[in-house]
Design a protein around this motif. Structure first.
Motif, PDB file in Angstrom:
ATOM      1  N   GLY A 174      40.807  46.719  65.469  1.00 11.72           N
ATOM      2  CA  GLY A 174      40.935  48.089  66.121  1.00 11.72           C
ATOM      3  C   GLY A 174      40.699  49.018  65.154  1.00 11.72           C
ATOM      4  N   VAL A 175      39.997  48.868  64.046  1.00 13.21           N
ATOM      5  CA  VAL A 175      39.882  49.802  62.736  1.00 13.21           C
ATOM      6  C   VAL A 175      38.300  49.807  62.564  1.00 13.21           C
ATOM      7  CG1 VAL A 175      40.167  50.290  60.361  1.00 13.21           C
ATOM      8  CG2 VAL A 175      41.916  48.956  61.880  1.00 13.21           C
ATOM      9  N   SER A 176      37.692  51.082  62.356  1.00 12.46           N
ATOM     10  CA  SER A 176      36.545  51.402  62.020  1.00 12.46           C
ATOM     11  C   SER A 176      36.245  51.273  60.491  1.00 12.46           C
ATOM     12  CB  SER A 176      35.649  52.696  62.524  1.00 12.46           C
ATOM     13  OG  SER A 176      36.507  53.763  61.699  1.00 12.46           O
ATOM     14  N   ARG A 177      34.887  51.080  60.163  1.00 13.45           N
ATOM     15  CA  ARG A 177      34.858  50.967  58.563  1.00 13.45           C
ATOM     16  C   ARG A 177      35.094  52.316  57.866  1.00 13.45           C
ATOM     17  NH1 ARG A 177      30.622  46.600  56.331  1.00 13.45           N
ATOM     18  NH2 ARG A 177      30.827  48.276  54.609  1.00 13.45           N
ATOM     19  N   GLU A 178      34.578  53.439  58.680  1.00 13.59           N
ATOM     20  CA  GLU A 178      34.770  54.808  58.348  1.00 13.59           C
ATOM     21  C   GLU A 178      36.098  55.134  57.877  1.00 13.59           C
ATOM     22  OE1 GLU A 178      32.863  53.848  61.009  1.00 13.59           O
ATOM     23  OE2 GLU A 178      31.253  53.936  59.531  1.00 13.59           O
ATOM     24  N   GLU A 179      37.147  54.564  58.440  1.00  8.21           N
ATOM     25  CA  GLU A 179      38.639  54.983  58.400  1.00  8.21           C
ATOM     26  C   GLU A 179      39.267  54.406  57.109  1.00  8.21           C
ATOM     27  OE1 GLU A 179      41.426  54.109  61.537  1.00  8.21           O
ATOM     28  OE2 GLU A 179      39.676  53.492  62.541  1.00  8.21           O
ATOM     29  N   VAL A 180      38.494  53.354  56.491  1.00 14.93           N
ATOM     30  CA  VAL A 180      39.080  52.660  55.082  1.00 14.93           C
ATOM     31  C   VAL A 180      38.042  52.872  53.961  1.00 14.93           C
ATOM     32  CG1 VAL A 180      40.153  50.690  56.530  1.00 14.93           C
ATOM     33  CG2 VAL A 180      37.871  50.419  55.890  1.00 14.93           C
ATOM     34  N   TYR A 181      38.483  52.302  53.096  1.00 17.14           N
ATOM     35  CA  TYR A 181      37.828  52.421  51.740  1.00 17.14           C
ATOM     36  C   TYR A 181      37.384  51.000  51.197  1.00 17.14           C
ATOM     37  CZ  TYR A 181      36.019  54.437  47.165  1.00 17.14           C
ATOM     38  OH  TYR A 181      35.235  54.564  46.115  1.00 17.14           O
ATOM     39  N   ILE A 182      36.161  50.929  50.855  1.00 13.82           N
ATOM     40  CA  ILE A 182      35.758  49.367  50.422  1.00 13.82           C
ATOM     41  C   ILE A 182      34.891  49.604  49.036  1.00 13.82           C
ATOM     42  CG2 ILE A 182      34.216  47.363  51.104  1.00 13.82           C
ATOM     43  CD1 ILE A 182      34.477  48.451  53.878  1.00 13.82           C
ATOM     44  N   THR A 183      35.387  48.571  48.153  1.00 18.56           N
ATOM     45  CA  THR A 183      34.928  48.582  46.926  1.00 18.56           C
ATOM     46  C   THR A 183      34.842  47.080  46.331  1.00 18.56           C
ATOM     47  OG1 THR A 183      34.860  49.780  44.549  1.00 18.56           O
ATOM     48  CG2 THR A 183      36.959  49.197  45.640  1.00 18.56           C
ATOM     49  N   ASN A 184      34.409  47.013  45.057  1.00 14.99           N
ATOM     50  CA  ASN A 184      34.132  45.827  44.232  1.00 14.99           C
ATOM     51  C   ASN A 184      34.738  45.844  42.930  1.00 14.99           C
ATOM     52  OD1 ASN A 184      32.549  43.897  46.326  1.00 14.99           O
ATOM     53  ND2 ASN A 184      31.204  45.646  46.079  1.00 14.99           N
ATOM     54  N   ILE A 185      35.050  44.818  42.340  1.00 12.71           N
ATOM     55  CA  ILE A 185      35.668  44.507  41.031  1.00 12.71           C
ATOM     56  C   ILE A 185      34.558  45.013  40.011  1.00 12.71           C
ATOM     57  CG2 ILE A 185      35.938  42.930  39.405  1.00 12.71           C
ATOM     58  CD1 ILE A 185      38.489  43.447  41.037  1.00 12.71           C
ATOM     59  N   VAL A 186      33.233  44.445  40.092  1.00 10.82           N
ATOM     60  CA  VAL A 186      32.276  45.113  39.357  1.00 10.82           C
ATOM     61  C   VAL A 186      31.071  45.794  40.403  1.00 10.82           C
ATOM     62  CG1 VAL A 186      32.328  43.357  37.505  1.00 10.82           C
ATOM     63  CG2 VAL A 186      30.659  42.891  39.243  1.00 10.82           C
ATOM     64  N   LYS A 187      30.725  46.656  39.802  1.00 13.55           N
ATOM     65  CA  LYS A 187      29.564  47.669  40.926  1.00 13.55           C
ATOM     66  C   LYS A 187      28.255  47.404  40.685  1.00 13.55           C
ATOM     67  CE  LYS A 187      33.662  50.324  41.568  1.00 13.55           C
ATOM     68  NZ  LYS A 187      34.769  49.493  41.849  1.00 13.55           N
ATOM     69  N   CYS A 188      27.821  46.422  40.001  1.00 15.26           N
ATOM     70  CA  CYS A 188      26.415  46.150  39.983  1.00 15.26           C
ATOM     71  C   CYS A 188      26.314  44.423  40.150  1.00 15.26           C
ATOM     72  CB  CYS A 188      25.701  46.375  38.587  1.00 15.26           C
ATOM     73  SG  CYS A 188      25.954  48.183  38.217  1.00 15.26           S
ATOM     74  N   ARG A 189      25.001  44.335  40.658  1.00 18.73           N
ATOM     75  CA  ARG A 189      24.965  43.017  41.123  1.00 18.73           C
ATOM     76  C   ARG A 189      24.743  41.846  40.006  1.00 18.73           C
ATOM     77  NH1 ARG A 189      19.722  39.804  43.540  1.00 18.73           N
ATOM     78  NH2 ARG A 189      20.922  37.957  44.353  1.00 18.73           N
ATOM     79  N   PRO A 190      25.138  40.874  39.692  1.00 21.96           N
ATOM     80  CA  PRO A 190      25.081  39.845  38.855  1.00 21.96           C
ATOM     81  C   PRO A 190      23.929  39.037  39.435  1.00 21.96           C
ATOM     82  CG  PRO A 190      27.519  39.688  39.390  1.00 21.96           C
ATOM     83  CD  PRO A 190      26.794  40.660  40.445  1.00 21.96           C
ATOM     84  N   PRO A 191      22.935  38.758  38.258  1.00 23.99           N
ATOM     85  CA  PRO A 191      21.655  37.884  38.640  1.00 23.99           C
ATOM     86  C   PRO A 191      22.238  36.704  39.422  1.00 23.99           C
ATOM     87  CG  PRO A 191      21.776  38.605  36.318  1.00 23.99           C
ATOM     88  CD  PRO A 191      23.059  38.836  36.887  1.00 23.99           C
ATOM     89  N   ASN A 192      21.191  36.498  40.591  1.00 25.17           N
ATOM     90  CA  ASN A 192      21.818  35.221  41.085  1.00 25.17           C
ATOM     91  C   ASN A 192      23.217  35.001  41.931  1.00 25.17           C
ATOM     92  OD1 ASN A 192      19.263  34.354  40.666  1.00 25.17           O
ATOM     93  ND2 ASN A 192      19.939  33.501  38.794  1.00 25.17           N
ATOM     94  N   ASN A 193      23.706  36.378  42.003  1.00 24.47           N
ATOM     95  CA  ASN A 193      24.878  36.251  42.420  1.00 24.47           C
ATOM     96  C   ASN A 193      26.234  35.364  41.815  1.00 24.47           C
ATOM     97  OD1 ASN A 193      24.114  37.624  44.458  1.00 24.47           O
ATOM     98  ND2 ASN A 193      23.999  36.330  45.900  1.00 24.47           N
ATOM     99  N   ARG A 194      25.811  35.353  40.564  1.00 25.37           N
ATOM    100  CA  ARG A 194      26.786  34.431  39.585  1.00 25.37           C
ATOM    101  C   ARG A 194      28.096  35.278  39.645  1.00 25.37           C
ATOM    102  NH1 ARG A 194      27.819  37.229  35.306  1.00 25.37           N
ATOM    103  NH2 ARG A 194      25.980  38.310  34.088  1.00 25.37           N
ATOM    104  N   VAL A 195      29.168  34.807  39.396  1.00 16.75           N
ATOM    105  CA  VAL A 195      30.564  35.335  39.358  1.00 16.75           C
ATOM    106  C   VAL A 195      30.369  36.297  38.185  1.00 16.75           C
ATOM    107  CG1 VAL A 195      33.142  35.098  39.156  1.00 16.75           C
ATOM    108  CG2 VAL A 195      31.808  33.351  40.316  1.00 16.75           C
ATOM    109  N   PRO A 196      31.084  37.526  38.331  1.00 17.39           N
ATOM    110  CA  PRO A 196      30.852  38.517  37.002  1.00 17.39           C
ATOM    111  C   PRO A 196      31.802  38.051  36.020  1.00 17.39           C
ATOM    112  CG  PRO A 196      32.061  39.504  38.962  1.00 17.39           C
ATOM    113  CD  PRO A 196      31.399  38.349  39.404  1.00 17.39           C
TER     114      PRO A 196
END
Ligand code: URA
Ligand code: SF4
Length: 195
Positions: free
Chosen positions: A70-92
């Protein structure tokens, strides 16, 4: 420092190697008044293309779990450990995570969330030194007076119906806990970090 300043700094950041291969940096997104920050691993292909977190297949799973709670995405804050994509989605790697961690620290210090929701092993390891999220998911952790809630990464649920149920139930429980916290009620802490 404001969230807007952090966002601009992330967009222009060249502090680690990932800046060379990204299309767009992916700053955190959502409400600065959120009671919770969701923390993933790193942007994937769609996030890199759009410059927004959790907009691909994993993002759909996260949105669906929020919707069920019952929660919308706009109500929450979403982020990542690293802010840029690692090549081929490898683990940063450790260097990339350490270099990028200033941003998440700043996000946390501005939003001051009641609880931080750790999504999967990379966030668990980076923020709490943990591993084996499937063993610890559903638990509440307190470290340096900050509360954390542990759950699986939404990407892990893509081909796993059982994990979808796990994620959805965990997210519902997370918002039950947030309700208790908003009412200043005591909640059960499963793991205390004491160092
Ligand atoms: N997976 C993540 O960890 N983060 C995103 O933003 C998208 C997919
Ligand atoms: Fe900067 Fe983080 Fe992107 Fe590295 S991953 S370039 S530290 S924003």
């Amino acid at each position: 420092m404001s969230l807007e300043t952090i966002k601009q700094n992330v967009i222009n950041c060249t502090k680690c190697e990932l800046c060379k291969t990204r299309t767009n940096s992916v700053p955190g997104k959502g409400s600065f008044q959120s009671n919770v920050i969701f923390v993933g691993e790193a942007p994937g292909r769609n996030e890199d293309r759009e410059g927004k977190p959790f907009v691909g297949a994993a993002g759909k799973k996260l949105s669906a779990a929020l919707e069920e709670a019952g929660v919308s995405r706009e109500e929450v804050y979403i982020t990542n450990i690293v802010k840029c994509r690692p090549p081929n989605n490898r683990v940063p790697n450790t260097d990339e995570r350490n270099t990028c961690q200033d941003y998440i620290r700043q996000e946390i210090s501005i939003i001051k969330p009641k609880i931080i929701c750790i999504l999967g092993n990379t966030a668990f390891n980076s923020m709490l030194g943990g591993s084996e999220i499937t063993k610890f998911r559903g638990k509440v952790v307190r470290k340096d007076s900050q509360l954390y809630f542990l759950t699986v990464h939404p990407a892990a649920t893509i081909y796993n119906q059982e994990l979808i149920t796990v994620l959805n139930n965990d997210i519902k429980r997370l918002f039950d806990i947030i309700k208790e916290l908003k009412n200043n009620r005591k909640i059960q802490v499963d793991i205390e970090y004491t160092h």
